[in-house]
Design an enzyme around this catalytic site. Structure first.
Site, PDB file in Angstrom:
ATOM      1  N   ASP A  86       0.837  -1.213   0.000  1.00 13.75           N
ATOM      2  CA  ASP A  86       0.000   0.000   0.000  1.00 13.75           C
ATOM      3  C   ASP A  86       0.865   1.254   0.000  1.00 13.75           C
ATOM      4  O   ASP A  86       0.534   2.255  -0.608  1.00 13.75           O
ATOM      5  CB  ASP A  86      -0.928  -0.017   1.215  1.00 13.75           C
ATOM      6  CG  ASP A  86      -1.903  -1.181   1.142  1.00 13.75           C
ATOM      7  OD1 ASP A  86      -2.626  -1.280   0.135  1.00 13.75           O
ATOM      8  OD2 ASP A  86      -1.901  -2.025   2.053  1.00 13.75           O
ATOM      9  N   GLY A 103      -1.502  -4.822   3.768  1.00 12.23           N
ATOM     10  CA  GLY A 103      -2.701  -5.194   4.500  1.00 12.23           C
ATOM     11  C   GLY A 103      -3.974  -4.592   3.953  1.00 12.23           C
ATOM     12  O   GLY A 103      -5.051  -4.766   4.503  1.00 12.23           O
ATOM     13  N   GLU A 111       0.898 -13.106   4.320  1.00 17.52           N
ATOM     14  CA  GLU A 111       1.857 -12.425   3.443  1.00 17.52           C
ATOM     15  C   GLU A 111       3.189 -12.250   4.157  1.00 17.52           C
ATOM     16  O   GLU A 111       4.252 -12.474   3.591  1.00 17.52           O
ATOM     17  CB  GLU A 111       1.319 -11.061   3.017  1.00 17.52           C
ATOM     18  CG  GLU A 111       0.199 -11.115   2.002  1.00 17.52           C
ATOM     19  CD  GLU A 111      -0.353  -9.730   1.704  1.00 17.52           C
ATOM     20  OE1 GLU A 111      -0.345  -8.870   2.595  1.00 17.52           O
ATOM     21  OE2 GLU A 111      -0.798  -9.519   0.564  1.00 17.52           O
TER      22      GLU A 111
END
Ligand code: DER
Length: 231
Positions: A86, A103, A111
């Site tokens: 992100d 996330g 992950e």
């Protein structure tokens, strides 16, 4: 081209690093999806790999494109893991250079497990993900029973926690692991390593989205093509 073209360029470039015989960590999200699709085409052309999914979604996509799957307990480690982010700190002068927030897809527990188990961890992103300092909310996966007490601890740390609500289901998002997610706004995060330690020490926090010293390479899709960051 738009962000999709940037994501595609980054994902397809990362897939080129995959060699015959590798065990490959398959990340979650729209950018990694391009890498998974490229690997599906390579497998159809004879590339022999085994994939390890990081979520229900990445497993479903890998099965759709024909990548043989395995699990961590059936292999001796992961050669290469590919995943999105992100936010990515992109400042070589920053001690937090290469730190990530992940996330967005609520998959960061598996992950991070896969990223940590991999010999090489390659991040794929479009240029909008590059930041001088992390400042997006940090996703924190928590046991459902604990979401209010963990929220209190987050506030003690100066964060502003929000329970992630579902859009096509009443109530909160439930992760693949059966847990809930608090999106925790801390503003600019100058010392992600310290915050990561604080978050990891809260009882009933399963995992958080700060990936501080994981990335080995980042492929960034841009208007001009592709940029590579090697760390
Ligand atoms: O949820 C995740 O960690 C994803 O990798 C996310 O960080 C990036 O998703 P995107 O490639 O769809 O932007």
């Amino acid at each position: 081209g738009g962000a999709d073209a940037h994501k595609r360029r980054a994902g397809e470039r990362a897939a080129e690093e995959v060699e015959d015989g590798m065990v490959v960590g398959l990340g979650t999200g729209s950018t990694t999806a391009y890498a998974i699709e490229a690997l599906g085409r390579a497998v159809a052309d004879g590339l022999e790999i085994r994939g390890i999914a990081t979520s229900f979604q990445s497993r479903r996509l890998a099965l759709d494109v024909g990548i043989p799957l395995t699990d961590l307990d059936a292999v001796d480690g992961i050669d290469l893991a590919i995943d999105g982010a992100d936010q990515v700190v992109d400042d070589p002068d920053s001690p937090a250079h290469r730190a990530l927030i992940k996330g967005g897809g609520a998959a960061h527990a598996r992950e991070k497990l896969v990223a940590a188990a991999a010999d090489r961890f390659v991040v794929v992103a479009d240029s909008s993900k590059l930041v001088p300092v992390l400042e997006a909310p940090v996703p924190v996966e928590v046991l459902p029973a604990a979401h209010t007490v963990v929220a209190d601890r987050i506030e003690d740390l100066g964060g502003d926690p929000t329970l992630r609500m579902a859009t096509h289901k009443d109530g909160p998002v439930v992760t693949d692991n059966g847990n809930l997610v608090l999106d925790c706004a801390f503003g600019s995060i100058d010392d992600p390593a310290a915050l990561a330690r604080d978050l990891s020490s809260i009882p009933a926090v399963l995992e958080h989205g700060l990936f501080v010293d994981f990335a080995d390479t980042t492929y960034v899709g841009t208007d001009d093509g592709l940029e590579v960051r090697s760390y």
